[in-house]
Design a protein around this motif. Structure first.
Motif, PDB file in Angstrom:
ATOM      1  N   ILE A   1       0.850  -1.196   0.000  1.00  0.00           N
ATOM      2  CA  ILE A   1       0.000   0.000   0.000  1.00  0.00           C
ATOM      3  C   ILE A   1       0.886   1.246   0.000  1.00  0.00           C
ATOM      4  CG2 ILE A   1      -1.724   1.309   1.317  1.00  0.00           C
ATOM      5  CD1 ILE A   1      -2.686  -1.448   2.378  1.00  0.00           C
ATOM      6  N   TYR A   2       1.898   1.233   0.848  1.00  0.00           N
ATOM      7  CA  TYR A   2       2.850   2.348   0.900  1.00  0.00           C
ATOM      8  C   TYR A   2       3.576   2.484  -0.438  1.00  0.00           C
ATOM      9  CZ  TYR A   2       6.883   5.134   2.241  1.00  0.00           C
ATOM     10  OH  TYR A   2       7.846   6.093   2.290  1.00  0.00           O
ATOM     11  N   GLY A   3       4.024   1.352  -0.977  1.00  0.00           N
ATOM     12  CA  GLY A   3       4.741   1.373  -2.252  1.00  0.00           C
ATOM     13  C   GLY A   3       3.878   1.898  -3.384  1.00  0.00           C
ATOM     14  N   GLY A   4       2.618   1.486  -3.420  1.00  0.00           N
ATOM     15  CA  GLY A   4       1.703   1.964  -4.461  1.00  0.00           C
ATOM     16  C   GLY A   4       1.459   3.453  -4.356  1.00  0.00           C
ATOM     17  N   GLY A   5       1.339   3.944  -3.140  1.00  0.00           N
ATOM     18  CA  GLY A   5       1.131   5.382  -2.940  1.00  0.00           C
ATOM     19  C   GLY A   5       2.341   6.194  -3.353  1.00  0.00           C
ATOM     20  N   SER A   6       3.527   5.688  -3.029  1.00  0.00           N
ATOM     21  CA  SER A   6       4.732   6.436  -3.392  1.00  0.00           C
ATOM     22  C   SER A   6       4.951   6.405  -4.898  1.00  0.00           C
ATOM     23  CB  SER A   6       5.955   5.890  -2.656  1.00  0.00           C
ATOM     24  OG  SER A   6       6.198   4.546  -3.019  1.00  0.00           O
TER      25      SER A   6
END
Length: 108
Positions: A78-83
């Motif tokens: 989720i963090y990776g997708g947002g970044s």
């Protein structure tokens, strides 16, 4: 002549070692997963955490080591997708000013 099975044994050992290293907190992938998780944990401790996927799972609970590991590795994509989206919108998209116009018009 060397046995062909020696190569299989070495390969199997390397695969097992690399799998264990990838899923641990060591190395670059582990740090990529752990850094945002530690940030949320620090925010919870300071009492200034906004609602998020990770904070909802951690706040007010005592998790087992396994559950803690699952939360950390579940939140990472989720963090990776947002970044990834942020990088694209802030750095890549402004260089291509016709893309938003094509999207609005529905043309390619």
């Amino acid at each position: 002549m060397a046995s062909p099975f020696a190569v299989v044994e070495v390969t199997d050992s390397l695969v097992l070692a690399s799998s264990a290293w990838r899923m641990s907190d060591a190395g670059p992938l582990g740090e990529t997963v752990s850094a945002p998780y530690r940030f949320v944990v620090d925010q919870i401790a300071a009492g200034v955490v906004p609602k998020s996927f990770t904070s909802n799972l951690l706040e007010g609970r005592t998790l087992s080591v396994q559950d803690d590991h699952v939360v950390k590795w579940s939140a990472a994509p989720i963090y990776g997708g947002g970044s990834d989206t942020t990088f694209y919108n802030l750095l890549v998209l402004p260089g291509y000013d016709t893309i938003p116009l094509c999207a609005e018009e529905g043309s390619g």
